[in-house]
Write a protein that holds these residues in place. Structure first.
Motif, PDB file in Angstrom:
ATOM      1  N   LEU A  88       6.202   5.404   8.255  1.00 17.20           N
ATOM      2  CA  LEU A  88       5.083   5.284   7.307  1.00 17.20           C
ATOM      3  C   LEU A  88       3.922   6.183   7.700  1.00 17.20           C
ATOM      4  CD1 LEU A  88       4.847   1.489   6.480  1.00 17.20           C
ATOM      5  CD2 LEU A  88       5.693   3.357   5.076  1.00 17.20           C
ATOM      6  N   TYR A  89       3.579   6.218   8.998  1.00 19.42           N
ATOM      7  CA  TYR A  89       2.328   6.868   9.382  1.00 19.42           C
ATOM      8  C   TYR A  89       2.505   8.248   9.980  1.00 19.42           C
ATOM      9  CZ  TYR A  89      -0.099   2.649   8.276  1.00 19.42           C
ATOM     10  OH  TYR A  89      -0.621   1.599   7.602  1.00 19.42           O
ATOM     11  N   LEU A  90       3.627   8.473  10.590  1.00 25.83           N
ATOM     12  CA  LEU A  90       3.792   9.765  11.262  1.00 25.83           C
ATOM     13  C   LEU A  90       4.491  10.791  10.382  1.00 25.83           C
ATOM     14  CD1 LEU A  90       4.749   8.558  14.847  1.00 25.83           C
ATOM     15  CD2 LEU A  90       2.525   9.257  13.963  1.00 25.83           C
ATOM     16  N   LEU A  91       5.404  10.339   9.564  1.00 29.93           N
ATOM     17  CA  LEU A  91       6.231  11.297   8.834  1.00 29.93           C
ATOM     18  C   LEU A  91       5.779  11.486   7.386  1.00 29.93           C
ATOM     19  CD1 LEU A  91       9.798  10.319  10.060  1.00 29.93           C
ATOM     20  CD2 LEU A  91       8.278  12.087  10.917  1.00 29.93           C
ATOM     21  N   SER A 141      19.031  -9.388  30.249  1.00 33.66           N
ATOM     22  CA  SER A 141      18.963 -10.690  30.884  1.00 33.66           C
ATOM     23  C   SER A 141      20.080 -11.602  30.437  1.00 33.66           C
ATOM     24  CB  SER A 141      17.631 -11.340  30.555  1.00 33.66           C
ATOM     25  OG  SER A 141      17.545 -11.484  29.155  1.00 33.66           O
ATOM     26  N   GLY A 142      20.784 -11.219  29.374  1.00 35.58           N
ATOM     27  CA  GLY A 142      21.774 -12.127  28.833  1.00 35.58           C
ATOM     28  C   GLY A 142      21.166 -13.161  27.920  1.00 35.58           C
ATOM     29  N   ARG A 143      19.853 -13.090  27.710  1.00 38.25           N
ATOM     30  CA  ARG A 143      19.219 -14.055  26.810  1.00 38.25           C
ATOM     31  C   ARG A 143      19.067 -13.413  25.452  1.00 38.25           C
ATOM     32  NH1 ARG A 143      15.849 -18.120  30.292  1.00 38.25           N
ATOM     33  NH2 ARG A 143      17.196 -18.012  32.093  1.00 38.25           N
ATOM     34  N   LEU A 144      19.661 -14.102  24.501  1.00 38.07           N
ATOM     35  CA  LEU A 144      19.782 -13.557  23.158  1.00 38.07           C
ATOM     36  C   LEU A 144      18.436 -13.146  22.598  1.00 38.07           C
ATOM     37  CD1 LEU A 144      21.990 -13.110  21.136  1.00 38.07           C
ATOM     38  CD2 LEU A 144      21.506 -15.349  20.194  1.00 38.07           C
ATOM     39  N   ARG A 145      17.412 -13.977  22.888  1.00 33.39           N
ATOM     40  CA  ARG A 145      16.155 -13.744  22.157  1.00 33.39           C
ATOM     41  C   ARG A 145      15.507 -12.429  22.572  1.00 33.39           C
ATOM     42  NH1 ARG A 145      14.610 -17.698  25.665  1.00 33.39           N
ATOM     43  NH2 ARG A 145      15.432 -19.186  24.188  1.00 33.39           N
ATOM     44  N   TYR A 146      15.718 -12.026  23.823  1.00 31.22           N
ATOM     45  CA  TYR A 146      15.080 -10.766  24.221  1.00 31.22           C
ATOM     46  C   TYR A 146      15.764  -9.584  23.560  1.00 31.22           C
ATOM     47  CZ  TYR A 146      12.722 -13.784  27.410  1.00 31.22           C
ATOM     48  OH  TYR A 146      11.979 -14.785  27.915  1.00 31.22           O
ATOM     49  N   TYR A 147      17.060  -9.740  23.364  1.00 37.71           N
ATOM     50  CA  TYR A 147      17.744  -8.679  22.628  1.00 37.71           C
ATOM     51  C   TYR A 147      17.191  -8.617  21.206  1.00 37.71           C
ATOM     52  CZ  TYR A 147      21.070  -9.018  26.446  1.00 37.71           C
ATOM     53  OH  TYR A 147      21.649  -9.048  27.680  1.00 37.71           O
ATOM     54  N   ALA A 148      17.033  -9.790  20.588  1.00 40.26           N
ATOM     55  CA  ALA A 148      16.526  -9.825  19.214  1.00 40.26           C
ATOM     56  C   ALA A 148      15.120  -9.261  19.169  1.00 40.26           C
ATOM     57  CB  ALA A 148      16.546 -11.258  18.693  1.00 40.26           C
ATOM     58  N   ILE A 149      14.330  -9.629  20.162  1.00 41.61           N
ATOM     59  CA  ILE A 149      12.950  -9.134  20.177  1.00 41.61           C
ATOM     60  C   ILE A 149      12.948  -7.625  20.282  1.00 41.61           C
ATOM     61  CG2 ILE A 149      10.891  -9.019  21.628  1.00 41.61           C
ATOM     62  CD1 ILE A 149      11.382 -12.035  22.184  1.00 41.61           C
ATOM     63  N   GLY A 150      13.771  -7.109  21.165  1.00 38.69           N
ATOM     64  CA  GLY A 150      13.851  -5.664  21.308  1.00 38.69           C
ATOM     65  C   GLY A 150      14.256  -4.993  20.016  1.00 38.69           C
ATOM     66  N   MET A 151      15.252  -5.601  19.384  1.00 37.43           N
ATOM     67  CA  MET A 151      15.766  -5.022  18.143  1.00 37.43           C
ATOM     68  C   MET A 151      14.694  -4.988  17.068  1.00 37.43           C
ATOM     69  SD  MET A 151      19.453  -6.224  16.886  1.00 37.43           S
ATOM     70  CE  MET A 151      19.078  -7.196  15.475  1.00 37.43           C
ATOM     71  N   VAL A 152      14.039  -6.149  16.892  1.00 38.33           N
ATOM     72  CA  VAL A 152      13.075  -6.264  15.793  1.00 38.33           C
ATOM     73  C   VAL A 152      11.853  -5.394  16.049  1.00 38.33           C
ATOM     74  CG1 VAL A 152      11.531  -7.856  14.638  1.00 38.33           C
ATOM     75  CG2 VAL A 152      13.861  -8.516  15.122  1.00 38.33           C
ATOM     76  N   SER A 153      11.378  -5.401  17.297  1.00 37.46           N
ATOM     77  CA  SER A 153      10.191  -4.579  17.528  1.00 37.46           C
ATOM     78  C   SER A 153      10.534  -3.112  17.369  1.00 37.46           C
ATOM     79  CB  SER A 153       9.608  -4.859  18.918  1.00 37.46           C
ATOM     80  OG  SER A 153      10.626  -4.803  19.871  1.00 37.46           O
ATOM     81  N   GLY A 154      11.748  -2.745  17.770  1.00 41.07           N
ATOM     82  CA  GLY A 154      12.175  -1.371  17.546  1.00 41.07           C
ATOM     83  C   GLY A 154      12.188  -1.031  16.073  1.00 41.07           C
ATOM     84  N   LEU A 155      12.730  -1.952  15.289  1.00 36.97           N
ATOM     85  CA  LEU A 155      12.786  -1.727  13.842  1.00 36.97           C
ATOM     86  C   LEU A 155      11.390  -1.554  13.267  1.00 36.97           C
ATOM     87  CD1 LEU A 155      14.732  -1.697  11.431  1.00 36.97           C
ATOM     88  CD2 LEU A 155      14.297  -4.134  11.192  1.00 36.97           C
ATOM     89  N   ALA A 156      10.489  -2.453  13.681  1.00 35.79           N
ATOM     90  CA  ALA A 156       9.115  -2.379  13.164  1.00 35.79           C
ATOM     91  C   ALA A 156       8.468  -1.063  13.553  1.00 35.79           C
ATOM     92  CB  ALA A 156       8.305  -3.553  13.695  1.00 35.79           C
ATOM     93  N   THR A 185       0.813  -1.226   0.000  1.00 33.28           N
ATOM     94  CA  THR A 185       0.000   0.000   0.000  1.00 33.28           C
ATOM     95  C   THR A 185       0.839   1.265   0.000  1.00 33.28           C
ATOM     96  OG1 THR A 185      -0.180  -0.306   2.358  1.00 33.28           O
ATOM     97  CG2 THR A 185      -2.046  -0.959   1.026  1.00 33.28           C
ATOM     98  N   HIS A 186       1.902   1.253   0.757  1.00 37.44           N
ATOM     99  CA  HIS A 186       2.668   2.493   0.858  1.00 37.44           C
ATOM    100  C   HIS A 186       3.915   2.444   0.008  1.00 37.44           C
ATOM    101  CE1 HIS A 186       0.345   4.525   3.877  1.00 37.44           C
ATOM    102  NE2 HIS A 186       0.197   3.370   4.494  1.00 37.44           N
ATOM    103  N   ARG A 187       3.797   1.853  -1.144  1.00 35.97           N
ATOM    104  CA  ARG A 187       4.969   1.744  -1.989  1.00 35.97           C
ATOM    105  C   ARG A 187       5.547   3.137  -2.259  1.00 35.97           C
ATOM    106  NH1 ARG A 187       3.257   0.823  -6.541  1.00 35.97           N
ATOM    107  NH2 ARG A 187       1.490  -0.400  -5.795  1.00 35.97           N
ATOM    108  N   PRO A 188       6.798   3.361  -1.980  1.00 33.72           N
ATOM    109  CA  PRO A 188       7.370   4.649  -2.367  1.00 33.72           C
ATOM    110  C   PRO A 188       7.309   4.760  -3.882  1.00 33.72           C
ATOM    111  CG  PRO A 188       8.878   3.403  -0.986  1.00 33.72           C
ATOM    112  CD  PRO A 188       7.768   2.483  -1.343  1.00 33.72           C
ATOM    113  N   HIS A 189       7.149   5.972  -4.345  1.00 26.41           N
ATOM    114  CA  HIS A 189       6.852   6.072  -5.761  1.00 26.41           C
ATOM    115  C   HIS A 189       8.020   5.705  -6.641  1.00 26.41           C
ATOM    116  CE1 HIS A 189       2.773   6.851  -5.441  1.00 26.41           C
ATOM    117  NE2 HIS A 189       2.990   7.767  -4.496  1.00 26.41           N
ATOM    118  N   GLY A 190       9.110   6.296  -6.581  1.00 24.86           N
ATOM    119  CA  GLY A 190      10.181   6.032  -7.544  1.00 24.86           C
ATOM    120  C   GLY A 190      10.530   4.577  -7.762  1.00 24.86           C
ATOM    121  N   PHE A 191      10.180   3.756  -6.829  1.00 28.23           N
ATOM    122  CA  PHE A 191      10.693   2.394  -6.762  1.00 28.23           C
ATOM    123  C   PHE A 191      10.248   1.542  -7.931  1.00 28.23           C
ATOM    124  CE2 PHE A 191       9.121  -1.658  -5.308  1.00 28.23           C
ATOM    125  CZ  PHE A 191       9.912  -2.148  -4.313  1.00 28.23           C
ATOM    126  N   ILE A 192       8.998   1.630  -8.265  1.00 29.94           N
ATOM    127  CA  ILE A 192       8.604   0.748  -9.352  1.00 29.94           C
ATOM    128  C   ILE A 192       8.558   1.465 -10.691  1.00 29.94           C
ATOM    129  CG2 ILE A 192       6.559  -0.432 -10.238  1.00 29.94           C
ATOM    130  CD1 ILE A 192       6.460  -1.890  -7.611  1.00 29.94           C
TER     131      ILE A 192
END
Lengths: 111, 249, 730
Positions: free
Chosen positions: C726-729, C704-719, B174-181
């Protein structure tokens, strides 16, 4: 439409499908990485994630008609192989120490 | 975000959650069922999405092979992650690798496909299997050990992962950036349709990426040495500093 | 290539040879450091000795090139020229040769080359440094055999020689500084060679810190030299604007501070009075190190520096006189301390400090040649004394207390003769090396036109008496009289690296022998069969001793014969170096720097020599009476002079003065500042400190020293970031 050969059938929706597939594989690998407790399984899950990324790269390479993506995959395979050899060596070493593959057994290695 | 996509993603998440190893067989079956549902809804969404977004190109779909390989790949990836016995996981991984190699062939990257099979299915997986046999005292026949049978925090893992997946899919659909495709289409048109062969890959590797290629070689050597050093059973307690007795404080 | 070499002038060849000299020890060091532990092991001395031998050979060639017509026959044969041409080689040499090999530092207009500066001074230094080093390397291969870290020792030694040759061959101050720091580092490493021993570690640290004071002064002097002369090259500094009176007038304060700071730099390296405390402690190092670094070569670097910078010192006489005064005072003080020490190596250490004082006395009355001559002879006889003492130590199982041994001549004939030769030289007995060189300095001081000069000479003569006394006190005590051996004799020197169990064993053996009178008896009972063997050690140990003894006997005569006119070889060799004002020192007249005074004013050398000789003999006779004929009398005299003896035994309490005068006050200041700091800490800093602590307490569970919580933190942060984008900026 200029592109009429079989190769030209690689269009935007097709690219997006490949990318989606890569994302799905990556997510599945991620689940494995987080949820499995066996160190070998954790590494195997990262390999799944690698493959998801590789699909993305190849798809873009196909899409842009550019060999860069394929070159990247070559490097990716190199790194994966290096990582596998080292990581598995480490796993064997760790296993020798505590006779378990449970990754939580090593949580005392926090910095 | 489109609701069908959300539903498909959520179904996938639930399916994966149910299938994570926790020692109860019927849940896995239920999960598999939901997973099939998720895949089906995903596919239908894809078809729908393509017809809406790209009505002109609807005819040029990816074809039956893509779907077949993609299904195998996803299915076996789930198998890798969810099977409680590492050895079976490894075998599922081989299957996944083969399917992905098939996809690479569809993407006209035959060389990469072959290399993938050789390296992954041939080399890396063999190493994995070795280590699995070596490190787990039980082996194939014995029941899976505890830490394989029961996964840790599958709920959080699935939630976080599928949050990321949903975000990515959202970006894609849905939010495909435009230039990309758009840019891609024109560049593809401009470059013509000649087959991007092995020669192009070789030229690319040895002209544009010469230095990284050499570095990759160095990396391989280092990891080889590192693996040997790590795996040595008795690291020598070195008398590197000199002869005679070790100093005593 | 060969033709190219043929076409080079002699001087270019000399410069290239000189550039090669530091490279051989450097290569040896690298080889030993890389392959010593695994491949060379017990053969680690081979590359070191080969490297130093090559350097020594080159240095001898240089010496011949710079020689002024004394060795024409050798030169003719060696360089394939006729005798007449050979005669020309030295005579034609300019005052100095210099050559730039490459650039070390280059930044804008500031450029420091790697280059050599050759003149008789540097050539003489480099040849005796490499020569003595060669002998000591050979000695070490026997002495250190089987010690832990054998190869490390030779790597350090090679590093030392590299740095020392760089120091004396460099053509600019910064390169000298490189060598200066290099020898300091090598000294530190070698003093602390037995690092499991606490005393060795402390001594190494002390040496390093005290040297640091001097190094800092030297560094500041270098900065000032660059500010004043806009160059660090010797040629530009000494032969440039320094010659013009207006320039000197314009930089009056610099002309005072530069020599003063250089002086402190030299004093730290050469262990002169305020900064001498490190040298006796540095005897914790292995004996060959004491011989090479802390007696023969490194400590003379300060003398070299001042001799080299004499053109600057000549323009600031108060500082030069201060050099002489402090040198003389140090000579006297160290001689008195040496009289009351009981450790053989410490006696020689204080005698080194004392002899260095003589050298600075010579420099202080602008008799550079005499000072360098003393450096040269001192290198021979002091190395000889130390190595002989090393043999004693080796044979006595690490024991060096002169109260615990006696009559060793019966067991160690070669060592006894060698040490006797060294002692005669040190005491200034007529005919031996120290006699001639010390006399040069004393007569230069006596004849100085500076009014203080004769006073220095008088103190110097008194010191000569003391020197003869304490030298032969040690000799008579250790080598003459009835045979008394310490309990540890014949055992291998207890290595500092010995395992605890082993050292306990040694300790236990030594323990039963507190009463000195029982030693000989016990020793005979305990180790009868070992007693019959000679203690002189292997040929690698006594061979160098014999060579050094011959050298110590002969080199003195270089100051009498072999030169032009009535000069000795060494005087005519060094005549071209601008560090003398002849025998007479005349304060700088406006016209020129180095005016030899009229010969008529001079005190006859013969008188000076006879006074020195008589005093030496008198000192020896006193020692003979108190320490051989009537040893009991020495005790009586000592108890009669109890306060003085205690004062001297405690080395004039200088270490204590430093401790209570500098270290303790600094410590109290530090405590006080710490208190203030604590106050500030408690109120201000802790407030800010507790805040992160609180946050950390909140976040601690995530680590905690448990790898998975670090990964979880990382991935959820990324998401979350992606979703945000996408929605705010948008």
């Amino acid at each position: 439409m200029m592109i009429t050969h079989a190769t030209s059938s690689f269009s935007d929706p097709v690219l997006v499908r490949y990318l989606a597939l890569g994302a799905v594989l990556f997510a599945i690998g991620l689940v494995g990485f987080m949820a499995r407790r066996n160190m070998i399984m954790i590494f195997l899950s990262t390999e799944i994630m690698f493959q998801g990324v590789a699909i993305n790269l190849i798809a873009f390479s196909r899409y842009y008609h550019n060999a860069d993506g394929q070159s990247f995959v070559i490097f990716l395979l190199t790194v994966a192989a290096a990582e596998a050899s080292l990581a598995l060596g480490l796993v064997v070493m760790l296993f020798r120490h505590r006779q378990t593959l449970n990754v939580d057994a090593w949580s005392d290695m926090q910095g | 975000m489109d609701y069908p996509l959300i539903i498909a993603t959520a179904c996938g998440a639930i399916a994966l959650y149910l299938m994570m190893p926790r020692g109860q067989g019927w849940l896995v079956k239920l999960g598999a069922l939901i997973g099939v549902l998720a895949l089906a809804s995903g596919l239908s969404y894809l078809t729908h999405w393509a017809s809406v977004q790209f009505p002109a190109q609807h005819a040029g779909g990816p074809g039956i092979f893509f779907y077949a390989f993609a299904l195998i790949a996803v299915g076996s990836a789930v198998g890798v992650v969810c099977h409680p016995k590492p050895l079976y996981s490894a075998l599922y991984f081989v299957l996944m690798t083969l399917a992905i190699a098939g996809l690479f062939v569809l993407l006209m990257a035959e060389f990469i496909a072959v290399v993938l099979i050789i390296i992954y299915a041939g080399a890396i997986l063999v190493t994995y299997v070795f280590v699995i046999m070596l490190a787990s005292s039980s082996g194939v026949a014995a029941a899976a050990v505890d830490y394989d049978r029961i996964s840790a925090d599958p709920l959080i893992a699935v939630l976080v992962s599928f949050l990321l997946l949903g975000t990515v899919l959202e970006t894609l659909f849905t939010h495909r950036p435009h230039g990309f495709i758009a840019a891609g289409s024109t560049s593809l048109a401009a470059q013509g349709t000649h087959w991007l062969g092995l020669a192009a890959l070789g030229k690319n590797l040895y002209s544009q990426y010469t230095l990284p290629l050499e570095l990759a070689g160095v990396l391989m050597t280092i990891s080889l040495v590192g693996a040997v050093v790590i795996a040595r059973k008795n690291a020598p307690q070195t008398h590197m500093l000199g002869l005679g007795d070790m100093p005593a404080e | 290539m060969f033709q190219l070499i043929q076409q080079l002038t002699f001087h270019h060849k000399a410069e290239i040879l000189a550039g090669l000299i530091p490279l051989f020890p450097l290569a040896a060091m690298v080889i030993i450091a890389l392959f010593g532990g695994k491949i060379l092991k017990g053969r680690a001395h081979v590359p070191a000795i080969i490297g130093i031998a090559c350097s020594f050979f080159l240095a001898i060639l240089l010496l011949l090139i710079f020689d002024v017509g004394q060795f024409n026959g050798i030169k003719a044969a060696l360089f394939h020229v006729t005798a007449a041409q050979a005669n020309q080689i030295g005579a034609l040499s300019p005052e100095f040769l210099q050559m730039k090999f490459s650039t070390w530092i280059s930044a804008g207009g500031f450029s420091i080359p790697f280059g050599v500066y050759l003149d008789p001074l540097s050539v003489l230094f480099v040849s005796f440094v490499t020569g003595i080093s060669l002998l000591i390397f050979i000695y070490s291969s026997g002495y250190m055999e089987g010690d832990y870290g054998y190869f490390r020792f030779f790597a350090y030694l090679s590093m030392f020689v590299t740095a020392m040759t760089i120091l004396v061959l460099a053509n600019n101050f910064l390169l000298v500084y490189l060598g200066w720091e290099g020898v300091g580092l090598a000294s530190y490493l070698l003093v602390g060679y037995y690092y499991p021993k606490r005393s060795a570690r402390d001594a190494a640290t002390k040496a390093f810190i005290v040297n640091r004071i001097g190094d800092t002064c030297f560094a500041i002097a270098i900065f000032m030299i660059y500010l004043t002369f806009h160059s660090l090259n010797f040629a530009n500094v000494f032969y440039g604007p320094l010659q013009s009176a207006s320039f000197r007038a314009a930089h009056q304060s610099m002309m005072f501070w530069i020599p003063l700071l250089l002086m402190f730099g030299a004093f730290a390296k050469s262990a002169q009075f305020p900064l001498h405390v490190w040298l006796p402690d540095a005897m914790e190092g292995p004996t060959p190190v004491s011989a090479l670094i802390h007696a023969a070569t490194m400590v003379t670097a300060g003398v070299y520096l001042i001799a080299r910078c004499m053109p600057i010192f000549m323009h600031d006489l108060p500082v030069l006189h201060l050099v002489g005064i402090i040198g003389t005072f140090t000579a006297f003080m160290a001689a008195t301390i040496a009289m009351c020490q009981y450790d053989l190596k410490r006696i020689w250490a204080y005698s080194t400090v004392s002899q260095l004082g003589y050298m600075f006395m010579g420099l202080g009355v602008a008799a550079g040649s005499a000072a360098v001559f003393h450096v040269f002879t001192h290198a021979f006889f002091k190395a000889l004394l130390f190595l002989s003492s090393g043999s004693v130590m080796h044979a006595m199982g690490g024991e060096l207390d002169i109260r615990k041994m006696s009559g060793l001549r019966k067991r160690m004939p070669i060592t006894t003769i060698c040490l006797l030769v060294g002692a005669l030289s040190l005491a200034g007995f007529p005919g031996w090396a120290g006699f001639f060189s010390k006399d040069e300095i004393l007569s230069a001081a006596m004849n100085s036109t500076w009014s203080g000069g004769p006073w220095l000479a008088v103190i110097g003569l008194l010191t000569a008496l003391l020197t003869a006394y304490y030298t032969f006190r040690a000799f008579f005590r250790v080598f003459m009289g009835d045979l008394v051996l310490p309990q540890t004799a014949g055992l291998h020197e207890p290595s500092a690296f010995a395992l605890p169990a082993e050292s306990d064993h040694d300790h236990h053996q030594a323990h039963g022998a507190d009463d000195p009178s029982q030693h000989g008896h016990d020793a005979h009972a305990g180790h009868g069969q070992q007693r019959n063997t000679s203690f002189d050690g292997p040929i690698t140990m006594w061979g160098p001793l014999v060579i050094l003894a011959i050298g110590a006997t002969l080199v003195g005569w270089l100051g009498v014969f072999g030169g032009h006119g009535d000069q000795g070889w060494i005087q005519s060799f060094l005549a071209r170096v601008p560090m003398n004002s002849g025998i007479h020192y005349v304060p700088t007249p406006p016209g020129g720097l180095f005016l030899p005074a009229a010969a008529a004013d001079r005190l006859s050398p013969a008188i000076g020599m006879s006074i020195g000789g008589i005093l030496a003999v008198a000192g020896i006779l006193i020692a003979l009476y108190f320490h051989l004929i009537n040893r009991h009398a020495a005790e009586v005299v000592k108890s009669a002079l109890r306060p003085l003896a205690t004062f001297l035994e405690n080395k004039w309490y200088i270490d204590e003065i430093y401790h209570y005068g500098i270290v303790k006050p600094l410590w109290y200041v530090g405590r006080m500042l710490y208190g203030v700091d604590h106050l500030v800490d408690g109120i201000v800093v802790n407030f800010f400190g507790y805040f992160p602590q609180f946050v950390g307490w909140l976040l601690k569970p995530t680590q905690s020293g448990r790898l998975r919580y670090y990964a979880i933190g990382m991935v959820s942060g990324l998401a979350l970031v992606i979703l945000g984008v996408l929605y705010l900026l948008r």
